[in-house]
Write a protein that holds these residues in place. Sequence first.
Motif, PDB file in Angstrom:
ATOM      1  N   GLN A 135     -34.198 -23.000 -16.288  1.00 26.27           N
ATOM      2  CA  GLN A 135     -35.276 -22.141 -16.806  1.00 26.27           C
ATOM      3  C   GLN A 135     -34.822 -20.678 -16.866  1.00 26.27           C
ATOM      4  N   LEU A 136     -34.139 -20.234 -15.810  1.00 22.36           N
ATOM      5  CA  LEU A 136     -33.662 -18.845 -15.786  1.00 22.36           C
ATOM      6  C   LEU A 136     -32.551 -18.635 -16.803  1.00 22.36           C
ATOM      7  N   HIS A 137     -31.685 -19.652 -16.990  1.00 21.29           N
ATOM      8  CA  HIS A 137     -30.663 -19.563 -18.034  1.00 21.29           C
ATOM      9  C   HIS A 137     -31.312 -19.390 -19.404  1.00 21.29           C
ATOM     10  N   ARG A 138     -32.389 -20.146 -19.658  1.00 24.20           N
ATOM     11  CA  ARG A 138     -33.060 -20.041 -20.955  1.00 24.20           C
ATOM     12  C   ARG A 138     -33.697 -18.666 -21.133  1.00 24.20           C
ATOM     13  N   ALA A 139     -34.296 -18.179 -20.035  1.00 24.91           N
ATOM     14  CA  ALA A 139     -34.896 -16.835 -20.122  1.00 24.91           C
ATOM     15  C   ALA A 139     -33.836 -15.784 -20.446  1.00 24.91           C
ATOM     16  N   LEU A 140     -32.659 -15.903 -19.813  1.00 22.63           N
ATOM     17  CA  LEU A 140     -31.570 -14.962 -20.103  1.00 22.63           C
ATOM     18  C   LEU A 140     -31.062 -15.144 -21.532  1.00 22.63           C
ATOM     19  N   GLY A 141     -30.975 -16.395 -21.980  1.00 22.75           N
ATOM     20  CA  GLY A 141     -30.516 -16.658 -23.349  1.00 22.75           C
ATOM     21  C   GLY A 141     -31.449 -16.068 -24.383  1.00 22.75           C
ATOM     22  N   GLU A 146     -33.806 -10.980 -12.416  1.00 29.11           N
ATOM     23  CA  GLU A 146     -32.935 -10.720 -11.273  1.00 29.11           C
ATOM     24  C   GLU A 146     -33.657 -11.012  -9.955  1.00 29.11           C
ATOM     25  N   SER A 147     -34.928 -10.675  -9.889  1.00 26.28           N
ATOM     26  CA  SER A 147     -35.710 -10.925  -8.682  1.00 26.28           C
ATOM     27  C   SER A 147     -35.834 -12.421  -8.423  1.00 26.28           C
ATOM     28  N   ASP A 148     -36.085 -13.180  -9.489  1.00 29.85           N
ATOM     29  CA  ASP A 148     -36.182 -14.638  -9.341  1.00 29.85           C
ATOM     30  C   ASP A 148     -34.860 -15.236  -8.874  1.00 29.85           C
ATOM     31  N   VAL A 149     -33.746 -14.707  -9.416  1.00 31.43           N
ATOM     32  CA  VAL A 149     -32.430 -15.227  -9.025  1.00 31.43           C
ATOM     33  C   VAL A 149     -32.163 -14.937  -7.547  1.00 31.43           C
ATOM     34  N   ARG A 150     -32.546 -13.732  -7.080  1.00 28.86           N
ATOM     35  CA  ARG A 150     -32.317 -13.389  -5.672  1.00 28.86           C
ATOM     36  C   ARG A 150     -33.118 -14.293  -4.725  1.00 28.86           C
ATOM     37  N   LEU A 151     -34.316 -14.714  -5.172  1.00 27.62           N
ATOM     38  CA  LEU A 151     -35.160 -15.552  -4.331  1.00 27.62           C
ATOM     39  C   LEU A 151     -34.766 -17.026  -4.372  1.00 27.62           C
ATOM     40  N   LEU A 152     -33.920 -17.366  -5.324  1.00 31.49           N
ATOM     41  CA  LEU A 152     -33.558 -18.768  -5.519  1.00 31.49           C
ATOM     42  C   LEU A 152     -32.614 -19.229  -4.419  1.00 31.49           C
ATOM     43  N   LEU A 176     -25.554 -22.045  -9.286  1.00 27.98           N
ATOM     44  CA  LEU A 176     -26.174 -20.754  -9.000  1.00 27.98           C
ATOM     45  C   LEU A 176     -25.223 -19.602  -9.345  1.00 27.98           C
ATOM     46  N   GLN A 177     -23.934 -19.764  -9.037  1.00 29.06           N
ATOM     47  CA  GLN A 177     -22.971 -18.712  -9.344  1.00 29.06           C
ATOM     48  C   GLN A 177     -22.840 -18.509 -10.855  1.00 29.06           C
ATOM     49  N   ARG A 178     -22.926 -19.590 -11.613  1.00 32.13           N
ATOM     50  CA  ARG A 178     -22.897 -19.469 -13.077  1.00 32.13           C
ATOM     51  C   ARG A 178     -24.114 -18.693 -13.563  1.00 32.13           C
ATOM     52  N   LEU A 179     -25.265 -18.972 -12.952  1.00 29.09           N
ATOM     53  CA  LEU A 179     -26.475 -18.252 -13.330  1.00 29.09           C
ATOM     54  C   LEU A 179     -26.320 -16.757 -13.028  1.00 29.09           C
ATOM     55  N   LYS A 180     -25.770 -16.425 -11.869  1.00 26.33           N
ATOM     56  CA  LYS A 180     -25.578 -15.017 -11.519  1.00 26.33           C
ATOM     57  C   LYS A 180     -24.613 -14.326 -12.474  1.00 26.33           C
ATOM     58  N   ALA A 181     -23.562 -15.061 -12.881  1.00 27.32           N
ATOM     59  CA  ALA A 181     -22.616 -14.486 -13.848  1.00 27.32           C
ATOM     60  C   ALA A 181     -23.299 -14.221 -15.174  1.00 27.32           C
ATOM     61  N   HIS A 182     -24.133 -15.164 -15.590  1.00 23.63           N
ATOM     62  CA  HIS A 182     -24.901 -14.989 -16.817  1.00 23.63           C
ATOM     63  C   HIS A 182     -25.820 -13.781 -16.705  1.00 23.63           C
ATOM     64  N   GLN A 227     -27.376  -8.144 -17.931  1.00 24.91           N
ATOM     65  CA  GLN A 227     -27.646  -6.810 -17.367  1.00 24.91           C
ATOM     66  C   GLN A 227     -26.715  -5.777 -17.978  1.00 24.91           C
ATOM     67  N   GLU A 228     -25.452  -6.156 -18.174  1.00 22.69           N
ATOM     68  CA  GLU A 228     -24.497  -5.218 -18.779  1.00 22.69           C
ATOM     69  C   GLU A 228     -24.906  -4.870 -20.199  1.00 22.69           C
ATOM     70  N   ASP A 229     -25.409  -5.854 -20.954  1.00 24.57           N
ATOM     71  CA  ASP A 229     -25.864  -5.586 -22.326  1.00 24.57           C
ATOM     72  C   ASP A 229     -27.043  -4.626 -22.330  1.00 24.57           C
ATOM     73  N   VAL A 230     -27.966  -4.797 -21.380  1.00 23.12           N
ATOM     74  CA  VAL A 230     -29.134  -3.913 -21.319  1.00 23.12           C
ATOM     75  C   VAL A 230     -28.697  -2.498 -20.953  1.00 23.12           C
ATOM     76  N   ARG A 231     -27.757  -2.380 -19.974  1.00 22.61           N
ATOM     77  CA  ARG A 231     -27.288  -1.037 -19.603  1.00 22.61           C
ATOM     78  C   ARG A 231     -26.566  -0.370 -20.770  1.00 22.61           C
TER      79      ARG A 231
END
Length: 428
Positions: free
Chosen positions: A359-365, A391-397, A407-413, A418-422
């Motif tokens: 679900q979080l991967h889809r939200a990021l996509g 990011e908050s959801d990922v930290r709580l996961l 999980l590490q793949r999700l964090k990399a994603h 985040q880099e694109d937004v910055r």
Amino acid sequence: MRSRLPFAIVIALATIVVAALYVTYRLVDPLPPRHFVIAAGAAGSGYDDFAKQYARILARHGVELEIRNFAGAVENLDRLRDPASGVQAALATFGVTQPADADIFYSLGGIFDAAIFIFYRNAEPVTLFAQLRGKRLSIGMPGTALRLLMLEVLQATDGLDASTHLLDVDYTQAIDALVAGEVDAVIAPQQDIVRLQHALGAPGIRLMSVAQAEAIAKTVPGLKHVVLWRGLIDLSRDIPNSDVDLLASRNRLLVRKDLHPALQYLLLEAMREVHWPAGPFNRLGEFPAEQPNDLPLSPTAEAFYRSGPTFWQRYTSFWLSSLLSRITFFIIPVIVTLIPLIGFAPRIYRWLYVRRIDQLHRALGNLERELAQSADTPRLVEYQKRIAEIESDVRLLRVARAFEVDLQRLKAHLRMVQEDVRRMGAFS
């Protein structure tokens, strides 16, 4: 999350198991009752004696067999047909059932052949039933199985006409009347040795040797040809002084189809103990017997005759074997049912953990696609807010060790987006 999800899976599977066990148990017979009723003919009769022996054997296993006495096999069957009577088993003669009985009764097999003795007073030997025409005959009380069978025999052999006089008296009275000369012939069921000696010892009384016994047995259902061997009644006095061909009624034990299978098995064990010994007209081990007849043999009886007792029945008590049989019967199907569920369990387990990551991967996509399609500065605040929530959801996961890679793949994603937004904020 790591501790709650496995526990939830265990609870779900346990619920399925309990539900399956309950449903299966509801479909399986409960433990057998400790009391049931048998119809056993007249008090003091052969049927009554055998029923009392069954009752003593069943009592050893904690089961009470209540004996109810009726006129004979015909009334026994009438009571067995009536569900309101409470009778669940009956001793009966072959040949007196009705076609509809096959839907109500099971046979547990043959138990004994009862010889039919025909005593007569006549100057010349009587070997054919046709020779009894015009005589005074006693063939049993009305409604008895013997009377029904012998009427069929007399009609088949032309031994009955308008001049024949039938007397309605019981067997003991009939033999006394024969000795007194008030009756010409008495057809009686198998008697004890004392009564036989009394009848044959009277002057002028003879025992009929049925010349057509084999043919009659093949013509009239329920009858069998047996031989009373010379000297069997009294060796010292050579009674009888020659082999005598007799007819015999075939007898069996019937039960209602709803009688618990475990009680049927207990009756079969009692039948074997009582009827296994040799007798005047049967070999050792001849009874109980899986005899072809007009009623279906109980499935329990089929297994008894063909396979013998089960492992539990052989090495445990009756009640313990009944309980173990029931447990085995409904546990095995449940286990078989659960095998596919157990095979799917790892997939369900993985799905529960990976679902949130996906679900979080889809939200990021979705956010990535929107960034690529629109770099509008006014929406930068919205993008920053959405990425912060992700990011908050990922930290709580929290995931199990097996899913750390996901999980590490999700964090990399997450870091890529985040880099694109910055980068978008730096150009604005």
